[in-house]
Design a protein around this motif. Structure first.
Motif, PDB file in Angstrom:
ATOM      1  N   HIS A 179     -37.503   4.412  19.058  1.00 47.85           N
ATOM      2  CA  HIS A 179     -37.311   3.871  17.707  1.00 47.85           C
ATOM      3  C   HIS A 179     -36.168   4.596  17.008  1.00 47.85           C
ATOM      4  N   GLY A 180     -35.441   3.842  16.192  1.00 52.31           N
ATOM      5  CA  GLY A 180     -34.314   4.402  15.459  1.00 52.31           C
ATOM      6  C   GLY A 180     -33.412   3.298  14.951  1.00 52.31           C
ATOM      7  N   THR A 215     -44.431   7.019  21.642  1.00 46.31           N
ATOM      8  CA  THR A 215     -43.206   6.714  20.907  1.00 46.31           C
ATOM      9  C   THR A 215     -42.182   7.826  21.110  1.00 46.31           C
ATOM     10  N   THR A 216     -40.906   7.454  21.000  1.00 49.77           N
ATOM     11  CA  THR A 216     -39.805   8.407  21.152  1.00 49.77           C
ATOM     12  C   THR A 216     -38.723   8.072  20.140  1.00 49.77           C
ATOM     13  N   SER A 217     -38.451   8.959  19.212  1.00 47.81           N
ATOM     14  CA  SER A 217     -37.379   8.719  18.250  1.00 47.81           C
ATOM     15  C   SER A 217     -36.029   9.024  18.888  1.00 47.81           C
ATOM     16  N   VAL A 218     -34.993   8.355  18.384  1.00 48.05           N
ATOM     17  CA  VAL A 218     -33.652   8.678  18.874  1.00 48.05           C
ATOM     18  C   VAL A 218     -33.297  10.116  18.502  1.00 48.05           C
ATOM     19  N   ARG A 228     -38.934   6.610   9.435  1.00 44.40           N
ATOM     20  CA  ARG A 228     -38.434   6.060   8.173  1.00 44.40           C
ATOM     21  C   ARG A 228     -37.014   5.499   8.306  1.00 44.40           C
ATOM     22  N   ASP A 229     -36.134   6.213   9.006  1.00 43.02           N
ATOM     23  CA  ASP A 229     -34.750   5.743   9.143  1.00 43.02           C
ATOM     24  C   ASP A 229     -34.700   4.387   9.839  1.00 43.02           C
ATOM     25  N   TRP A 247     -33.363   0.900   8.029  1.00 42.35           N
ATOM     26  CA  TRP A 247     -32.288   0.142   8.665  1.00 42.35           C
ATOM     27  C   TRP A 247     -32.737  -1.290   8.955  1.00 42.35           C
ATOM     28  N   LEU A 248     -33.956  -1.463   9.445  1.00 40.01           N
ATOM     29  CA  LEU A 248     -34.468  -2.788   9.773  1.00 40.01           C
ATOM     30  C   LEU A 248     -34.481  -3.707   8.557  1.00 40.01           C
ATOM     31  N   VAL A 249     -34.960  -3.209   7.447  1.00 42.33           N
ATOM     32  CA  VAL A 249     -35.042  -4.026   6.232  1.00 42.33           C
ATOM     33  C   VAL A 249     -33.648  -4.496   5.828  1.00 42.33           C
ATOM     34  N   GLU A 250     -32.679  -3.597   5.874  1.00 40.44           N
ATOM     35  CA  GLU A 250     -31.317  -3.952   5.471  1.00 40.44           C
ATOM     36  C   GLU A 250     -30.637  -4.850   6.501  1.00 40.44           C
ATOM     37  N   ALA A 251     -30.805  -4.544   7.776  1.00 38.17           N
ATOM     38  CA  ALA A 251     -30.099  -5.277   8.828  1.00 38.17           C
ATOM     39  C   ALA A 251     -30.559  -6.725   8.938  1.00 38.17           C
ATOM     40  N   THR A 252     -31.807  -7.010   8.579  1.00 42.52           N
ATOM     41  CA  THR A 252     -32.348  -8.367   8.701  1.00 42.52           C
ATOM     42  C   THR A 252     -32.289  -9.148   7.396  1.00 42.52           C
ATOM     43  N   ARG A 253     -31.860  -8.515   6.326  1.00 43.80           N
ATOM     44  CA  ARG A 253     -31.847  -9.191   5.030  1.00 43.80           C
ATOM     45  C   ARG A 253     -30.902 -10.406   5.067  1.00 43.80           C
TER      46      ARG A 253
END
Length: 331
Positions: free
Chosen positions: A164-165, A199-202, A288-289, A293-299
């Motif tokens: 995730h990242g 899970t594994t964060s970037v 959180r990051d 990013w997801l919310v903004e990238a898909t808007r």
């Protein structure tokens, strides 16, 4: 100044690793077909690795570290080996999906053969699938074997799990994020929401790279968050990051794959990895990051164009009508 060349460097792993290496004083070049999604302390080098001698040309005078974020099979390993004379250390990203249980079952065939029953946690010495061209995992295993067997410089394999990242094309978090954005008040989860899929964060991958470049590190490293949260805990962490809430409704257990409440982390048995490498914190501390990013990238965009790998899942991710029927029955 130490130098690094990162193949697939403009994706979610490459950007995180580049930022972290730059913090350590490295000079970083990103090799990819597409430009970086953001400005940063790096140089971008156009790279189509399928072209003859493209990698050698892109690396030029060489690099202390050659990292491949998208190595997939033996051909990719051979490409890395062809450039090894001009690099000091090769790191390739594989996958924790290469592990098999005592019956030879893996994640790839879980829908047909049953979910693998692996130890908790899975260590780096757990047996893996035989290398070959058959599945995603066997191809990753073939890449690992070829690189480790034939490298004349230092070589390290990283095995992350559910990554995730920001900048992901496979952001599993969207399964919860979209439901919360759409105002869903109740969210069903298979297996009572108790599933644990590592899970594994970037950020954890970046920390593992910084750790791995030091001397006397093992050649194979799992990469994992500090915890292995349940699917329900993942949902609550995403809710906290968004400042929204919904009721998580745990459904009864079913054979794998379940018929309802199937999130990207919903599995019939635990898939939990330990790691010799340091991590960057728990899932809740690092997700959180990705959520922001997801919310903004898909808007204002079709989410499938942003997340094509997630959109390719073999089941419907957002069947709200069917979900409501299940929730009504659960009530």
């Amino acid at each position: 100044m130490a130098s690094a060349f990162i193949i697939g460097g403009t994706g979610q792993i490459g950007i995180a690793v580049a930022r972290r290496l730059a913090e350590e004083g490295w000079a970083v070049r990103l090799g990819s077909r597409t430009p970086p999604p953001a400005e940063g302390p790096w140089q971008h080098v156009p790279l189509d690795r399928s072209a003859p001698d493209a990698l050698k040309t892109a690396i030029g005078d060489g690099a202390d570290l050659l990292m491949d974020c998208i190595a997939f099979d033996e051909a990719d390993a051979d490409g890395l080996l062809s450039a090894q004379a001009s690099v000091g250390h090769i790191i390739a990203v594989s996958s924790a999906s290469v592990y098999r249980d005592e019956q030879g079952r893996t994640l790839d065939e879980a829908g047909e053969r049953g979910f693998p029953r692996l130890p908790v946690p899975i260590r780096e010495d757990q047996p893996t699938v035989d290398p070959g061209p058959g599945t995603y995992s066997t191809r990753k295993a073939a890449m690992e074997r070829r690189l480790l067997d034939r490298a004349q410089c230092r070589a390290t394999i990283l095995r992350p799990a559910a990554i995730h990242g920001p900048y992901s094309k496979h952001a599993r978090e969207w399964w919860f994020v979209r439901r919360l954005l759409d105002g869903r008040q109740r969210i069903p989860l298979a297996y009572g929401g108790r599933s644990r899929f590592q899970t594994t964060s970037v950020a954890a991958i970046a920390e593992a790279v910084v750790w791995a470049v030091a001397e006397d590190r093992p050649p194979i490293l799992n990469v994992a968050d500090a915890d292995a949260p349940t699917a329900a805990e993942i949902g609550r962490a995403i809710m906290a990051a968004m400042g929204r809430s919904a009721e998580i409704v745990g459904l009864s257990d079913e054979p794998y794959p379940p018929s309802a409440g199937m999130s990207p982390w919903s599995v019939a048995g635990p898939f939990v990895c330990s790691s010799l490498a340091p991590n960057a914190g728990t899932y809740a501390q690092t997700v959180r990051d990705a959520v922001i990013w997801l919310v903004e990238a898909t808007r204002g965009r079709d989410w499938r164009s942003v997340l094509p790998q997630l959109a390719a899942y073999p089941w419907v991710l957002f069947d709200y009508e069917g979900e409501d029927r299940v929730l009504s029955a659960a009530r």
